[in-house]
Design a protein around this motif. Structure first.
Motif, mmCIF file in Angstrom:
data_model
loop_
_atom_site.group_PDB
_atom_site.id
_atom_site.type_symbol
_atom_site.label_atom_id
_atom_site.label_comp_id
_atom_site.label_asym_id
_atom_site.label_seq_id
_atom_site.Cartn_x
_atom_site.Cartn_y
_atom_site.Cartn_z
ATOM 1 N N ILE A 212 3.651 4.183 -8.982
ATOM 2 C CA ILE A 212 5.209 4.174 -8.306
ATOM 3 C C ILE A 212 6.262 4.555 -9.525
ATOM 4 O O ILE A 212 6.811 3.480 -10.432
ATOM 5 C CB ILE A 212 5.378 2.709 -7.691
ATOM 6 N N ASN A 213 6.653 5.881 -9.416
ATOM 7 C CA ASN A 213 7.473 6.362 -10.589
ATOM 8 C C ASN A 213 8.706 6.830 -9.917
ATOM 9 O O ASN A 213 8.921 6.578 -8.969
ATOM 10 C CB ASN A 213 6.810 7.369 -11.461
ATOM 11 N N LYS A 214 9.525 7.570 -10.753
ATOM 12 C CA LYS A 214 11.013 8.022 -10.228
ATOM 13 C C LYS A 214 10.712 8.777 -9.031
ATOM 14 O O LYS A 214 11.252 8.847 -7.994
ATOM 15 C CB LYS A 214 11.690 8.586 -11.457
ATOM 16 N N LYS A 215 9.562 9.823 -9.200
ATOM 17 C CA LYS A 215 9.248 10.684 -8.003
ATOM 18 C C LYS A 215 8.801 9.869 -6.720
ATOM 19 O O LYS A 215 9.600 10.121 -5.657
ATOM 20 C CB LYS A 215 8.179 11.533 -8.394
ATOM 21 N N VAL A 216 8.345 8.956 -6.803
ATOM 22 C CA VAL A 216 7.762 8.330 -5.771
ATOM 23 C C VAL A 216 8.851 7.310 -5.316
ATOM 24 O O VAL A 216 9.142 7.005 -3.781
ATOM 25 C CB VAL A 216 6.569 7.382 -5.931
ATOM 26 N N LEU A 217 9.600 6.676 -6.281
ATOM 27 C CA LEU A 217 10.999 5.655 -5.759
ATOM 28 C C LEU A 217 11.814 6.710 -4.938
ATOM 29 O O LEU A 217 12.452 6.157 -4.042
ATOM 30 C CB LEU A 217 11.409 5.086 -6.997
ATOM 31 N N LEU A 218 12.049 7.987 -5.212
ATOM 32 C CA LEU A 218 13.041 8.810 -4.738
ATOM 33 C C LEU A 218 12.711 8.831 -3.276
ATOM 34 O O LEU A 218 13.548 9.303 -2.205
ATOM 35 C CB LEU A 218 13.199 9.907 -5.368
ATOM 36 N N LEU A 219 11.326 8.732 -2.837
ATOM 37 C CA LEU A 219 10.804 8.883 -1.529
ATOM 38 C C LEU A 219 10.980 7.688 -0.694
ATOM 39 O O LEU A 219 10.612 7.651 0.382
ATOM 40 C CB LEU A 219 9.328 9.247 -1.548
ATOM 41 N N MET A 220 11.629 6.637 -1.455
ATOM 42 C CA MET A 220 11.836 5.362 -0.590
ATOM 43 C C MET A 220 13.262 4.894 -0.268
ATOM 44 O O MET A 220 13.335 3.741 -0.205
ATOM 45 C CB MET A 220 11.171 4.210 -1.563
ATOM 46 N N LYS A 221 14.065 6.034 0.175
ATOM 47 C CA LYS A 221 15.154 5.716 0.715
ATOM 48 C C LYS A 221 15.276 4.692 1.674
ATOM 49 O O LYS A 221 14.573 5.196 2.845
ATOM 50 C CB LYS A 221 15.834 7.296 0.995
ATOM 51 N N ASN A 222 15.949 3.675 1.560
ATOM 52 C CA ASN A 222 16.310 2.714 2.773
ATOM 53 C C ASN A 222 15.131 1.912 2.940
ATOM 54 O O ASN A 222 15.115 1.293 3.987
ATOM 55 C CB ASN A 222 16.982 3.188 3.707
ATOM 56 N N LYS A 223 14.091 2.033 2.019
ATOM 57 C CA LYS A 223 12.806 1.225 2.279
ATOM 58 C C LYS A 223 12.749 -0.064 1.266
ATOM 59 O O LYS A 223 13.415 -0.148 0.530
ATOM 60 C CB LYS A 223 11.536 2.057 1.893
ATOM 61 N N PHE A 224 12.177 -1.188 1.942
ATOM 62 C CA PHE A 224 12.002 -2.443 1.320
ATOM 63 C C PHE A 224 10.813 -2.267 0.412
ATOM 64 O O PHE A 224 9.951 -1.685 0.990
ATOM 65 C CB PHE A 224 12.003 -3.595 2.010
ATOM 66 N N LEU A 225 10.631 -2.771 -0.837
ATOM 67 C CA LEU A 225 9.545 -2.600 -1.588
ATOM 68 C C LEU A 225 9.251 -4.119 -1.994
ATOM 69 O O LEU A 225 9.871 -4.888 -2.509
ATOM 70 C CB LEU A 225 9.678 -1.701 -2.851
ATOM 71 N N ILE A 226 7.943 -4.489 -1.939
ATOM 72 C CA ILE A 226 7.478 -5.932 -2.278
ATOM 73 C C ILE A 226 6.128 -5.488 -3.225
ATOM 74 O O ILE A 226 5.221 -5.060 -2.826
ATOM 75 C CB ILE A 226 6.898 -6.318 -0.815
ATOM 76 N N ASN A 227 6.212 -6.059 -4.403
ATOM 77 C CA ASN A 227 4.966 -6.016 -5.315
ATOM 78 C C ASN A 227 4.429 -7.316 -5.498
ATOM 79 O O ASN A 227 4.866 -8.362 -6.156
ATOM 80 C CB ASN A 227 5.675 -5.473 -6.631
ATOM 81 N N VAL A 228 3.090 -7.462 -5.353
ATOM 82 C CA VAL A 228 2.309 -8.725 -5.787
ATOM 83 C C VAL A 228 1.098 -8.250 -6.373
ATOM 84 O O VAL A 228 0.221 -9.193 -6.826
ATOM 85 C CB VAL A 228 1.705 -9.729 -4.687
ATOM 86 N N GLY A 229 0.959 -6.981 -6.973
ATOM 87 C CA GLY A 229 -0.050 -6.545 -7.708
ATOM 88 C C GLY A 229 0.104 -6.700 -9.228
ATOM 89 O O GLY A 229 -0.527 -7.882 -9.684
#
Ligand SMILES: NC(=O)c1ccc[n+]([C@@H]2O[C@H](COP(=O)([O-])OP(=O)(O)OC[C@H]3O[C@@H](n4cnc5c(N)ncnc54)[C@H](OP(=O)(O)O)[C@@H]3O)[C@@H](O)[C@H]2O)c1
Length: 324
Positions: A212-229
């Motif tokens: 999950i880098n800049k390119k992928v994060l730019l696709l996450m407009k208005n999305k919630f992200l949760i990380n447990v990995g």
């Protein structure tokens, strides 16, 4: 058989080691840090999450490393592959980690910490004051959810999210349909495209580092992200920028970039000040820290060791090429 234990030993593990030791005549070796190298040449196996490459070289009889949890990302894989040592891991707390992921998601989307902090200062939201944008929270029910990683944690999480009527899309490395997922894809972009909430339950490997880098994060407009990995699945600076530029609707995480160690016990888990954003929830890597979670991962560790003794190889073998 001699097994060196380099991880912390709680009462439950201690009693399991005693039982297994009697059953199979195992000598458990538990020594202070400095003395480890003196015992390495005589041991058959190690219980550890981290072993230095030179320690594996010195341990000339070493046949197996038992990681007492799931993540095998701290091991020196080049030396392990060269020496042909088995690595086994334990997913026995996955059900509990899934619950923690859901707890973090609900805390974030329901603005629990934000409202709690405001109310401590006498600042109200909702019923008593009105309908401003920040008075509304976001319900998970009937939303589209992406789960990146459809292993033990991802599958348990999908089962829990079924109860919320979510449409669940799973992202995995090798395509295979899975119960409780509406759709499976091997493309991260397709997985997150229509999701309102994205969960990360991936292992950290050569392939998934900064997946999950800049390119992928730019696709996450208005999305919630949760990380447990693991923290390093997400590029930290890009994450900070995605929050600063209001791309993400919010971020919650149990896993980090900095951890306490022998030198420092009080440590902030990040290098960029993401805690200044109200839409961030932070948790101190406690995904598996319930009684059931601890016992689950220890039970699977013991199963791995017993399988190794009885059948010559552990039950859950980590693929050295894939690192999970
Ligand atoms: N927060 C905590 O306290 C906590 C506790 C336990 C574990 N963890 C973390 O969670 C991770 C996952 O645990 P788990 O037990 O669910 O692992 P698991 O059962 O081994 O599942 C791993 C999943 O990740 C997928 N995957 C691996 N590499 C991939 C890639 N390059 N692209 C796409 N998908 C990929 C696998 O795909 P395939 O199905 O196609 O093989 C599989 O679905 C652990 O490695 C650990 O880092 C954290």
């Amino acid at each position: 058989m001699k097994i060196l234990v380099l991880t912390k030993i709680n009462d439950y593990l201690k009693s399991k080691m005693e039982d297994l030791g009697k059953k199979y005549n195992i000598s458990w070796i538990v020594v202070p840090g400095k003395e480890v190298n003196t015992v390495l040449p005589e041991i058959d196996a190690i219980v550890a999450g981290y072993v230095a490459p030179e320690q594996i070289e010195i341990a000339k009889n070493l046949k197996a490393i038992f990681v007492p949890w799931a993540g095998a990302d701290m091991l020196p894989w080049d030396v392990i592959k060269k020496k042909g040592v088995f690595v086994a891991n334990s997913h026995g707390n996955g059900k509990i980690v899934a619950e923690r992921a859901l707890a973090l998601a609900l805390t974030l989307t329901a603005r629990v910490v934000e409202y709690h902090n405001d109310l401590l200062k006498g600042i109200w939201h909702g019923f008593a004051v009105g309908f401003k944008k920040e008075d509304l929270w976001f319900s998970l029910q009937n939303k589209n959810v992406a789960i990146l990683g459809t292993g033990t944690i991802g599958r348990h999480l999908a089962k829990l999210l079924r109860g919320f009527g979510c449409k669940i899309i799973g992202f995995k490395r090798v395509f295979k349909e899975i119960k409780d997922f509406d759709l499976i894809t091997t493309s991260i972009e397709s997985a997150i495209k229509d999701a309102h909430v994205v969960f990360v339950t991936l292992p950290l490997t050569k392939e998934t580092y900064h997946i999950i880098n800049k390119k992928v994060l730019l696709l996450m407009k208005n999305k919630f992200l949760i990380n447990v990995g693991r923290g390093e699945l997400i590029e930290e600076k890009a994450l900070y920028k995605a929050l600063e530029n209001k791309i993400l609707a919010g971020y919650a995480s149990d896993v980090w970039y900095n951890y306490p160690g022998k030198e420092k016990s009080v440590v902030l888990p990040f290098n960029y000040p993401i805690h200044k954003f109200k839409n961030v929830v932070i948790s101190p890597h406690v995904g598996g820290y319930t009684i059931e979670g601890q016992e689950g991962r220890i039970d699977e560790l013991i199963e791995n060791i017993e399988h190794f003794i009885m059948k010559g190889k552990p039950k859950n073998i980590v693929d050295p090429e894939q690192m999970y």
